[in-house]
Design a protein around this motif. Sequence first.
Motif, PDB file in Angstrom:
ATOM      1  N   ARG A   1      96.547  29.748 -42.690  1.00 32.75           N
ATOM      2  CA  ARG A   1      96.013  31.089 -42.494  1.00 32.75           C
ATOM      3  C   ARG A   1      94.772  31.032 -41.618  1.00 32.75           C
ATOM      4  O   ARG A   1      93.900  30.170 -41.805  1.00 32.75           O
ATOM      5  CB  ARG A   1      95.665  31.741 -43.836  1.00 32.75           C
ATOM      6  CG  ARG A   1      96.854  32.025 -44.724  1.00 32.75           C
ATOM      7  CD  ARG A   1      96.438  32.817 -45.945  1.00 32.75           C
ATOM      8  NE  ARG A   1      95.944  34.151 -45.577  1.00 32.75           N
ATOM      9  CZ  ARG A   1      95.479  35.036 -46.457  1.00 32.75           C
ATOM     10  NH1 ARG A   1      95.428  34.728 -47.738  1.00 32.75           N
ATOM     11  NH2 ARG A   1      95.054  36.212 -46.052  1.00 32.75           N
ATOM     12  N   THR A   2      94.729  31.934 -40.651  1.00 36.82           N
ATOM     13  CA  THR A   2      93.543  32.096 -39.814  1.00 36.82           C
ATOM     14  C   THR A   2      93.226  33.584 -39.704  1.00 36.82           C
ATOM     15  O   THR A   2      94.121  34.436 -39.798  1.00 36.82           O
ATOM     16  CB  THR A   2      93.735  31.520 -38.406  1.00 36.82           C
ATOM     17  OG1 THR A   2      94.873  32.143 -37.797  1.00 36.82           O
ATOM     18  CG2 THR A   2      93.937  30.010 -38.436  1.00 36.82           C
ATOM     19  N   THR A   3      91.962  33.857 -39.507  1.00 38.00           N
ATOM     20  CA  THR A   3      91.494  35.235 -39.374  1.00 38.00           C
ATOM     21  C   THR A   3      90.465  35.283 -38.252  1.00 38.00           C
ATOM     22  O   THR A   3      89.651  34.360 -38.128  1.00 38.00           O
ATOM     23  CB  THR A   3      90.846  35.724 -40.681  1.00 38.00           C
ATOM     24  OG1 THR A   3      91.755  35.521 -41.783  1.00 38.00           O
ATOM     25  CG2 THR A   3      90.505  37.212 -40.598  1.00 38.00           C
ATOM     26  N   TYR A   4      90.511  36.341 -37.464  1.00 34.41           N
ATOM     27  CA  TYR A   4      89.596  36.487 -36.342  1.00 34.41           C
ATOM     28  C   TYR A   4      88.958  37.873 -36.369  1.00 34.41           C
ATOM     29  O   TYR A   4      89.572  38.851 -36.809  1.00 34.41           O
ATOM     30  CB  TYR A   4      90.329  36.311 -35.016  1.00 34.41           C
ATOM     31  CG  TYR A   4      90.920  34.939 -34.825  1.00 34.41           C
ATOM     32  CD1 TYR A   4      92.230  34.658 -35.209  1.00 34.41           C
ATOM     33  CD2 TYR A   4      90.165  33.906 -34.266  1.00 34.41           C
ATOM     34  CE1 TYR A   4      92.778  33.395 -35.057  1.00 34.41           C
ATOM     35  CE2 TYR A   4      90.704  32.639 -34.101  1.00 34.41           C
ATOM     36  CZ  TYR A   4      92.008  32.396 -34.503  1.00 34.41           C
ATOM     37  OH  TYR A   4      92.530  31.139 -34.340  1.00 34.41           O
ATOM     38  N   SER A   5      87.738  37.940 -35.839  1.00 32.22           N
ATOM     39  CA  SER A   5      87.156  39.246 -35.628  1.00 32.22           C
ATOM     40  C   SER A   5      87.893  39.920 -34.476  1.00 32.22           C
ATOM     41  O   SER A   5      88.468  39.255 -33.609  1.00 32.22           O
ATOM     42  CB  SER A   5      85.665  39.123 -35.304  1.00 32.22           C
ATOM     43  OG  SER A   5      85.487  38.531 -34.035  1.00 32.22           O
TER      44      SER A   5
ATOM     45  N   LYS B   1      89.691  38.142 -30.971  1.00 35.92           N
ATOM     46  CA  LYS B   1      91.114  37.949 -31.146  1.00 35.92           C
ATOM     47  C   LYS B   1      91.812  37.849 -29.791  1.00 35.92           C
ATOM     48  O   LYS B   1      91.588  38.661 -28.896  1.00 35.92           O
ATOM     49  CB  LYS B   1      91.702  39.111 -31.960  1.00 35.92           C
ATOM     50  CG  LYS B   1      93.056  38.855 -32.570  1.00 35.92           C
ATOM     51  CD  LYS B   1      93.458  39.989 -33.496  1.00 35.92           C
ATOM     52  CE  LYS B   1      92.598  40.032 -34.735  1.00 35.92           C
ATOM     53  NZ  LYS B   1      93.049  41.076 -35.695  1.00 35.92           N
TER      54      LYS B   1
ATOM     55  N   TYR C   1      91.592  31.451 -50.244  1.00 35.47           N
ATOM     56  CA  TYR C   1      91.419  32.136 -48.964  1.00 35.47           C
ATOM     57  C   TYR C   1      91.724  33.617 -49.133  1.00 35.47           C
ATOM     58  O   TYR C   1      92.787  33.988 -49.633  1.00 35.47           O
ATOM     59  CB  TYR C   1      92.352  31.523 -47.924  1.00 35.47           C
ATOM     60  CG  TYR C   1      92.057  31.953 -46.511  1.00 35.47           C
ATOM     61  CD1 TYR C   1      92.639  33.100 -45.976  1.00 35.47           C
ATOM     62  CD2 TYR C   1      91.209  31.200 -45.714  1.00 35.47           C
ATOM     63  CE1 TYR C   1      92.374  33.485 -44.686  1.00 35.47           C
ATOM     64  CE2 TYR C   1      90.937  31.574 -44.410  1.00 35.47           C
ATOM     65  CZ  TYR C   1      91.513  32.723 -43.896  1.00 35.47           C
ATOM     66  OH  TYR C   1      91.242  33.106 -42.610  1.00 35.47           O
TER      67      TYR C   1
ATOM     68  N   THR D   1      90.760  37.742 -47.388  1.00 32.15           N
ATOM     69  CA  THR D   1      90.110  38.577 -46.382  1.00 32.15           C
ATOM     70  C   THR D   1      89.750  39.914 -47.014  1.00 32.15           C
ATOM     71  O   THR D   1      90.394  40.356 -47.960  1.00 32.15           O
ATOM     72  CB  THR D   1      91.028  38.793 -45.171  1.00 32.15           C
ATOM     73  OG1 THR D   1      92.250  39.390 -45.619  1.00 32.15           O
ATOM     74  CG2 THR D   1      91.325  37.465 -44.479  1.00 32.15           C
ATOM     75  N   PRO D   2      88.744  40.607 -46.517  1.00 33.03           N
ATOM     76  CA  PRO D   2      87.923  40.211 -45.367  1.00 33.03           C
ATOM     77  C   PRO D   2      87.006  39.035 -45.693  1.00 33.03           C
ATOM     78  O   PRO D   2      86.670  38.803 -46.838  1.00 33.03           O
ATOM     79  CB  PRO D   2      87.110  41.470 -45.067  1.00 33.03           C
ATOM     80  CG  PRO D   2      87.017  42.177 -46.383  1.00 33.03           C
ATOM     81  CD  PRO D   2      88.322  41.898 -47.080  1.00 33.03           C
TER      82      PRO D   2
END
Length: 126
Positions: free
Chosen positions: A57-61, A65, A104, A106-107
């Motif tokens: 899992r990855t998350t970006y602003s 992005k 993990y 989000t946010p």
Amino acid sequence: QVQLVESGGGLVQAGGSLRLSCAASGRAFSLYTMAWFCQAPGKERQFVAAISWSSDRTTYSESVKGRFTISRDNAKKTVYLQMNSLKPEDTAVYYCAARSSGTYSTPIDLREFDYWGQGTQVTVSS
């Protein structure tokens, strides 16, 4: 105890690329959620990208992005931030952070990260 040391910052022209690295100590690195945050002068520290312990899992602003990519190598205890198509507004000190507990989710909340590096300066000229 975990120590984080960032490297790879510098001065680059708009449209250029940089790759930041964050080397970690500590046996449990492979279990930690890792993230990058940035702080520009006069502004609050803000989230850039995060990656789960297994990299699934990855998350970006929204602002990065499609331009930035976070990755990690648990064998080397290192997390990376590949920064492409850099813009002057990306100029900031970039911090690596580790979250040693919890799953993990989000946010991403910087208050949940308990280990921080000293930061590396990224300056993008126009």
